[in-house]
Design a protein around this motif. Structure first.
Motif, PDB file in Angstrom:
ATOM      1  N   THR A 111      -2.429   4.551  10.544  1.00  0.00           N
ATOM      2  CA  THR A 111      -2.791   3.650  11.638  1.00  0.00           C
ATOM      3  C   THR A 111      -1.336   3.011  11.885  1.00  0.00           C
ATOM      4  OG1 THR A 111      -4.856   3.123  10.704  1.00  0.00           O
ATOM      5  CG2 THR A 111      -4.092   1.502  12.220  1.00  0.00           C
ATOM      6  N   GLY A 112      -0.600   2.711  10.881  1.00  0.00           N
ATOM      7  CA  GLY A 112       0.793   2.350  11.168  1.00  0.00           C
ATOM      8  C   GLY A 112       1.780   3.513  10.659  1.00  0.00           C
ATOM      9  N   VAL A 113       3.103   3.081  10.839  1.00  0.00           N
ATOM     10  CA  VAL A 113       4.203   3.711   9.999  1.00  0.00           C
ATOM     11  C   VAL A 113       4.769   3.079   8.803  1.00  0.00           C
ATOM     12  CG1 VAL A 113       6.313   4.802  10.295  1.00  0.00           C
ATOM     13  CG2 VAL A 113       4.663   4.966  12.211  1.00  0.00           C
ATOM     14  N   GLY A 114       4.564   3.420   7.814  1.00  0.00           N
ATOM     15  CA  GLY A 114       5.110   2.931   6.365  1.00  0.00           C
ATOM     16  C   GLY A 114       5.763   3.631   5.748  1.00  0.00           C
ATOM     17  N   ALA A 115       6.818   3.173   5.112  1.00  0.00           N
ATOM     18  CA  ALA A 115       7.694   3.855   4.140  1.00  0.00           C
ATOM     19  C   ALA A 115       7.936   3.119   3.028  1.00  0.00           C
ATOM     20  CB  ALA A 115       9.274   3.874   4.976  1.00  0.00           C
ATOM     21  N   GLY A 116       8.324   4.020   1.871  1.00  0.00           N
ATOM     22  CA  GLY A 116       8.584   3.060   0.338  1.00  0.00           C
ATOM     23  C   GLY A 116       9.620   4.141  -0.002  1.00  0.00           C
ATOM     24  N   ASP A 147       0.702  -1.236   0.084  1.00  0.00           N
ATOM     25  CA  ASP A 147      -0.133  -0.127   0.075  1.00  0.00           C
ATOM     26  C   ASP A 147       0.890   1.438   0.052  1.00  0.00           C
ATOM     27  OD1 ASP A 147       0.964  -0.517   2.631  1.00  0.00           O
ATOM     28  OD2 ASP A 147      -1.207  -0.272   3.559  1.00  0.00           O
ATOM     29  N   ILE A 148       1.917   1.366   0.971  1.00  0.00           N
ATOM     30  CA  ILE A 148       2.772   2.384   1.118  1.00  0.00           C
ATOM     31  C   ILE A 148       3.487   2.610  -0.230  1.00  0.00           C
ATOM     32  CG2 ILE A 148       4.606   3.459   2.377  1.00  0.00           C
ATOM     33  CD1 ILE A 148       1.986   3.105   3.787  1.00  0.00           C
ATOM     34  N   VAL A 149       3.963   1.624  -1.100  1.00  0.00           N
ATOM     35  CA  VAL A 149       4.833   1.648  -2.189  1.00  0.00           C
ATOM     36  C   VAL A 149       3.830   2.453  -3.406  1.00  0.00           C
ATOM     37  CG1 VAL A 149       6.231   0.600  -3.831  1.00  0.00           C
ATOM     38  CG2 VAL A 149       6.426   0.130  -1.656  1.00  0.00           C
ATOM     39  N   LEU A 150       2.679   1.823  -3.353  1.00  0.00           N
ATOM     40  CA  LEU A 150       1.571   2.351  -4.433  1.00  0.00           C
ATOM     41  C   LEU A 150       1.407   4.028  -4.114  1.00  0.00           C
ATOM     42  CD1 LEU A 150      -0.182   1.060  -6.578  1.00  0.00           C
ATOM     43  CD2 LEU A 150      -1.968   0.862  -4.950  1.00  0.00           C
ATOM     44  N   LEU A 151       1.171   4.633  -2.946  1.00  0.00           N
ATOM     45  CA  LEU A 151       1.087   5.765  -2.675  1.00  0.00           C
ATOM     46  C   LEU A 151       2.467   6.564  -3.001  1.00  0.00           C
ATOM     47  CD1 LEU A 151      -0.634   5.820   0.875  1.00  0.00           C
ATOM     48  CD2 LEU A 151      -1.478   6.284  -1.312  1.00  0.00           C
ATOM     49  N   THR A 152       3.435   6.006  -2.708  1.00  0.00           N
ATOM     50  CA  THR A 152       4.907   6.906  -3.090  1.00  0.00           C
ATOM     51  C   THR A 152       4.868   6.647  -4.543  1.00  0.00           C
ATOM     52  OG1 THR A 152       5.681   5.645  -1.087  1.00  0.00           O
ATOM     53  CG2 THR A 152       7.153   6.954  -2.771  1.00  0.00           C
ATOM     54  N   LEU A 153       4.699   5.586  -5.371  1.00  0.00           N
ATOM     55  CA  LEU A 153       4.570   5.484  -6.844  1.00  0.00           C
ATOM     56  C   LEU A 153       3.762   6.415  -7.291  1.00  0.00           C
ATOM     57  CD1 LEU A 153       4.792   1.853  -7.488  1.00  0.00           C
ATOM     58  CD2 LEU A 153       6.481   3.396  -8.259  1.00  0.00           C
TER      59      LEU A 153
END
Ligand SMILES: [Zn+2]
Length: 300
Positions: free
Chosen positions: A142-147, A115-121
């Protein structure tokens, strides 16, 4: 020539912990149509059949003849971007070859992305990181995500990569949703805000506006922990652009300027302190639509 082979009508589903957001691109242009369904619909014995139903319902409601599906998923995937290795949020998906199984049901190409990579892309394709040679996206929700994208391609480590929510901090022995002790997410994520809201009897959406003497230091710790995690990421990776998004920075009275200062104060000088651009995400949830285009351009 290559572009003519790209699917034109694409359904994109961003699967979150609570809700699944669906949208689509028509003739490869993002539309404003959207629908939200509860992720609980996937927490059943046959989540693939449930997903198939949700996607066909959406296509039906929008009278859409779709020719590809892209899913943003909050799980760890194998290197083929198919098998769900771990998904504590939706354990019913664990062990399933999600792309293969759904593709067989729908008879259309299905591609998965974290999900996070999709948003970063998406932010790099059409938003805050447009044209950046390297970009880190950090999403605080909700979490902390990074791409992390290098020349537009997601960095996946040896197996998964970029588990920013699970870097260890503090050492006070607090358990994380992943089962380890002392992860960033055990101290500073959306769940933490829910706990503080309950503890101080203040609606979560108003936490940063409240002037409770005991709450303020807890929120300062929260903001500092998240800012330090981002500074750590920038010091380590040295991206051209760091995009910060997610629901938390959008909350009423979230101290955005102070947050950026906290990050900059802990960057190594002269670089990356002088070179990195720290920007706020621009596209919101529609980033996943543009991210889906980037996924299909690369992986179809
Ligand atoms: Zn963890």
């Amino acid at each position: 020539m290559f572009m003519t082979k790209l699917p034109q009508n694409i359904i994109v589903a961003d699967i979150g912990g609570t809700k699944m957001a669906l949208g689509h691109l028509q003739n490869i242009h993002a539309t404003t149509a959207s629908a939200g369904v509860l992720t609980d619909r996937l927490r059943v014995a046959d989540p693939i059949a449930a997903l198939e139903r949700i996607i066909l319902e959406y296509a039906n409601q929008n009278q859409l003849e779709f020719d590809a599906v892209v899913l943003g998923v909050p799980v760890s995937l194998d290197r083929n971007m198919d098998l769900v290795l771990s998904g504590p949020n939706i354990p019913q998906l664990e062990g399933l070859k999600l792309a293969t199984l759904l593709q067989a049901k729908l008879s259309k190409p299905v591609r998965l992305e974290r999900d996070i990579v999709l948003l970063t892309l998406g932010e790099q394709h059409s938003g805050a990181a447009l044209g950046a040679s390297s970009a880190v996206g950090v999403f605080l929700g909700t979490g902390v995500g990074a791409g992390f994208l290098i020349a537009g391609k997601p960095y996946r480590g040896f197996s998964v990569g970029m588990e920013l929510g699970h870097i260890p901090i503090h050492g006070r022995g607090k358990i994380c949703v992943c089962g380890n002790l002392d992860c960033l997410e055990a101290y500073a994520c959306g769940h933490t805000l829910n706990e503080l809201g309950k503890q101080f009897d203040i609606p979560v959406s108003e936490l940063f506006s409240a002037r409770n003497k005991n709450l303020i230091p807890a929120l300062q710790d929260f903001v500092r922990d998240q800012a330090f995690a981002i500074a750590t990421t920038i010091n380590l990776i040295d991206p051209e652009v760091c995009v910060i998004g997610g629901g938390i920075p959008l909350m009423q009275d979230f101290p955005k300027e102070k947050f950026k200062h906290l990050i900059f104060d802990h960057l190594r000088r002269p670089y990356p302190k002088q070179s990195v651009k720290i920007v706020w995400a621009q596209l919101g949830s529609s980033a996943s639509l543009y991210g889906a285009l980037a996924v299909l351009e690369e992986r179809l």
